[in-house]
Design a protein around this motif. Structure first.
Motif, PDB file in Angstrom:
ATOM      1  N   VAL A   1      50.737  36.756  55.828  1.00 48.37           N
ATOM      2  CA  VAL A   1      50.928  37.104  54.144  1.00 48.37           C
ATOM      3  C   VAL A   1      52.496  37.506  54.102  1.00 48.37           C
ATOM      4  N   GLY A   2      53.019  37.936  54.959  1.00 46.62           N
ATOM      5  CA  GLY A   2      54.015  38.465  55.258  1.00 46.62           C
ATOM      6  C   GLY A   2      54.968  37.018  55.510  1.00 46.62           C
ATOM      7  N   THR A   3      54.813  36.682  56.403  1.00 43.32           N
ATOM      8  CA  THR A   3      55.343  35.253  55.804  1.00 43.32           C
ATOM      9  C   THR A   3      55.674  34.595  55.260  1.00 43.32           C
ATOM     10  N   LEU A   4      54.126  34.340  54.650  1.00 44.66           N
ATOM     11  CA  LEU A   4      54.261  33.562  53.707  1.00 44.66           C
ATOM     12  C   LEU A   4      55.433  34.455  51.911  1.00 44.66           C
ATOM     13  N   PHE A   5      55.159  35.180  51.881  1.00 49.30           N
ATOM     14  CA  PHE A   5      55.867  36.588  50.507  1.00 49.30           C
ATOM     15  C   PHE A   5      57.502  36.373  51.172  1.00 49.30           C
ATOM     16  N   GLY A   6      57.275  36.423  52.283  1.00 50.61           N
ATOM     17  CA  GLY A   6      58.994  36.062  52.951  1.00 50.61           C
ATOM     18  C   GLY A   6      59.501  35.130  52.961  1.00 50.61           C
ATOM     19  N   ALA A   7      58.999  33.973  52.933  1.00 50.09           N
ATOM     20  CA  ALA A   7      59.314  32.294  52.578  1.00 50.09           C
ATOM     21  C   ALA A   7      59.436  32.375  51.385  1.00 50.09           C
ATOM     22  N   LEU A   8      58.285  32.801  50.248  1.00 50.52           N
ATOM     23  CA  LEU A   8      58.802  32.415  49.126  1.00 50.52           C
ATOM     24  C   LEU A   8      59.923  33.675  48.265  1.00 50.52           C
ATOM     25  N   THR A   9      60.190  34.139  47.818  1.00 50.93           N
ATOM     26  CA  THR A   9      61.187  35.395  47.999  1.00 50.93           C
ATOM     27  C   THR A   9      62.463  35.692  48.606  1.00 50.93           C
ATOM     28  N   ALA A  10      62.459  34.869  49.577  1.00 47.36           N
ATOM     29  CA  ALA A  10      64.172  34.414  50.557  1.00 47.36           C
ATOM     30  C   ALA A  10      64.513  34.308  49.150  1.00 47.36           C
ATOM     31  N   PHE A  11      64.362  32.823  49.215  1.00 48.34           N
ATOM     32  CA  PHE A  11      65.537  32.008  48.082  1.00 48.34           C
ATOM     33  C   PHE A  11      65.301  32.572  46.389  1.00 48.34           C
ATOM     34  N   SER A  12      64.538  33.352  46.027  1.00 47.64           N
ATOM     35  CA  SER A  12      64.122  33.454  45.266  1.00 47.64           C
ATOM     36  C   SER A  12      64.424  35.017  44.361  1.00 47.64           C
ATOM     37  N   LYS A  13      65.367  35.399  44.071  1.00 42.54           N
ATOM     38  CA  LYS A  13      66.105  36.409  43.115  1.00 42.54           C
ATOM     39  C   LYS A  13      65.013  37.596  42.696  1.00 42.54           C
ATOM     40  N   PRO A  14      64.382  36.931  41.032  1.00 43.29           N
ATOM     41  CA  PRO A  14      63.487  37.045  40.672  1.00 43.29           C
ATOM     42  C   PRO A  14      62.088  37.342  41.366  1.00 43.29           C
ATOM     43  N   LEU A  15      62.479  36.669  42.178  1.00 42.70           N
ATOM     44  CA  LEU A  15      60.446  36.475  42.883  1.00 42.70           C
ATOM     45  C   LEU A  15      60.929  37.978  43.350  1.00 42.70           C
ATOM     46  N   TYR A  16      61.693  38.327  44.475  1.00 41.62           N
ATOM     47  CA  TYR A  16      62.035  39.363  45.392  1.00 41.62           C
ATOM     48  C   TYR A  16      61.897  40.516  44.460  1.00 41.62           C
ATOM     49  N   GLU A  17      62.252  40.447  43.680  1.00 39.52           N
ATOM     50  CA  GLU A  17      62.514  41.315  42.743  1.00 39.52           C
ATOM     51  C   GLU A  17      61.571  42.135  41.582  1.00 39.52           C
ATOM     52  N   PHE A  18      61.435  41.442  41.392  1.00 40.92           N
ATOM     53  CA  PHE A  18      58.995  41.540  40.962  1.00 40.92           C
ATOM     54  C   PHE A  18      58.573  41.858  41.763  1.00 40.92           C
ATOM     55  N   PHE A  19      58.054  41.311  43.254  1.00 42.38           N
ATOM     56  CA  PHE A  19      57.555  42.538  44.377  1.00 42.38           C
ATOM     57  C   PHE A  19      57.992  43.505  45.375  1.00 42.38           C
ATOM     58  N   SER A  20      59.681  43.412  44.786  1.00 44.35           N
ATOM     59  CA  SER A  20      60.323  44.313  46.123  1.00 44.35           C
ATOM     60  C   SER A  20      59.385  45.837  45.342  1.00 44.35           C
ATOM     61  N   PRO A  21      58.984  46.167  44.086  1.00 47.90           N
ATOM     62  CA  PRO A  21      58.272  47.672  44.608  1.00 47.90           C
ATOM     63  C   PRO A  21      56.518  47.824  45.327  1.00 47.90           C
ATOM     64  N   LEU A  22      56.820  46.703  45.196  1.00 45.79           N
ATOM     65  CA  LEU A  22      54.510  46.429  46.243  1.00 45.79           C
ATOM     66  C   LEU A  22      55.578  46.826  47.526  1.00 45.79           C
ATOM     67  N   LEU A  23      56.794  46.094  47.856  1.00 46.58           N
ATOM     68  CA  LEU A  23      57.322  46.619  49.533  1.00 46.58           C
ATOM     69  C   LEU A  23      57.353  47.325  49.578  1.00 46.58           C
ATOM     70  N   VAL A  24      58.110  48.520  48.848  1.00 48.61           N
ATOM     71  CA  VAL A  24      58.687  49.709  49.366  1.00 48.61           C
ATOM     72  C   VAL A  24      57.476  50.590  49.008  1.00 48.61           C
ATOM     73  N   THR A  25      56.701  50.310  47.826  1.00 43.84           N
ATOM     74  CA  THR A  25      55.380  51.445  48.297  1.00 43.84           C
ATOM     75  C   THR A  25      54.818  51.226  49.773  1.00 43.84           C
ATOM     76  N   VAL A  26      53.983  49.907  49.961  1.00 44.78           N
ATOM     77  CA  VAL A  26      53.389  50.079  51.141  1.00 44.78           C
ATOM     78  C   VAL A  26      54.471  50.717  52.026  1.00 44.78           C
ATOM     79  N   LYS A  27      55.835  50.495  52.515  1.00 49.27           N
ATOM     80  CA  LYS A  27      56.972  50.654  53.210  1.00 49.27           C
ATOM     81  C   LYS A  27      56.691  52.127  53.567  1.00 49.27           C
ATOM     82  N   THR A  28      56.554  52.982  52.364  1.00 43.81           N
ATOM     83  CA  THR A  28      56.801  54.549  52.067  1.00 43.81           C
ATOM     84  C   THR A  28      55.931  55.332  51.845  1.00 43.81           C
TER      85      THR A  28
END
Length: 246
Positions: free
Chosen positions: A77-104
């Motif tokens: 799942v992490g690899t798929l999300f990384g590949a999907l969001t690597a070249f799409s800033k809007p997609l990365y911005e949309f999912f980044s709160p989830l990423l930060v929440t899980v990390k912190t």
């Protein structure tokens, strides 16, 4: 020459291990209480006694299976999300709160919440999964973004197909980050998974045995199971790294 260098590395590692064992023995001698701080010999003896029992291998297999399942799912799942969001800033911005929440969010908080929603036996799987996803997500996205620009230009000039570009440019670029992410993720998922077992106490697991060794004040068992956890983590990490290199 290469053989001598390998022997030298092995000797250095063996010397370091012996040095730490001697330090452990010295600390045990200072504490002077087998009950509170067992010696290396007593821990090794107890571990060898546990290792010949069916319950030990059953617990090790259950913990290893569940945590590995969560870790493998997190890598995918992490690899798929990384590949999907690597070249799409809007997609990365949309999912980044989830990423930060899980990390912190502390692991203990996730475990307590999951005790309400998930069966005890499933908590180590979910925790291992949650620990791995952000690591692979970040590493894969970063590796893809840092793909060699000159190689990309060459691929454009020679009119590579999308699949050729992925195989020839992006996969080699992301491989070091992916390998490093997997290595880190295994250690994190294993530690977090065992912590989840200690709090959730699913039966027939390493965490279950650690918890009851502590409750019953069986510190030789506590040290022995801890040594088993370290050994399993080390072997699992080495096995995965070897597979990834191949």
């Amino acid at each position: 020459m290469e053989h001598n260098s390998k022997v030298k590395r092995i000797m250095i590692k063996a010397g370091v291990i012996v040095a730490w064992l001697l330090l452990w023995q010295l600390t045990a001698a200072i504490v002077d209480s087998e009950f509170l701080f067992p010696t290396p010999i007593s821990v090794i003896k107890r571990l060898s006694e546990l290792a010949v029992t069916a319950d030990f291998w059953k617990a090790a297999a259950c913990s290893l299976g569940r945590i590995s399942l969560g870790c493998a799912g997190g890598i995918i799942v992490g690899t798929l999300f990384g590949a999907l969001t690597a070249f799409s800033k809007p997609l990365y911005e949309f999912f980044s709160p989830l990423l930060v929440t899980v990390k912190t969010t502390p692991v203990a908080s996730f475990i307590i919440l999951l005790l309400v929603w998930v069966k005890r036996s499933g908590i180590p799987i979910v925790i291992a999964f949650l620990m791995v996803v952000p690591i692979l997500w970040s590493n894969v996205a970063e590796g893809l973004r840092n793909a060699d620009r000159q190689l990309l230009e060459a691929a454009k000039i020679f009119r590579f197909t999308r699949m050729q570009k992925i195989k020839g440019v992006y996969i080699p670029s992301v491989r070091p980050s992916f390998t490093a992410g997997c290595t880190t993720a295994i250690g994190f998922s294993w530690k977090a998974g065992i912590a989840a077992e200690i709090l959730a106490i699913p039966p027939d697991t390493v965490g279950y045995n650690l918890y009851y060794a502590k409750i019953n004040l069986e510190y030789d068992d506590l040290f022995a199971w801890t040594a088993a956890v370290i050994a399993m983590s080390f072997l699992l990490e080495k096995a995965v790294v070897k597979i990834l290199k191949k």
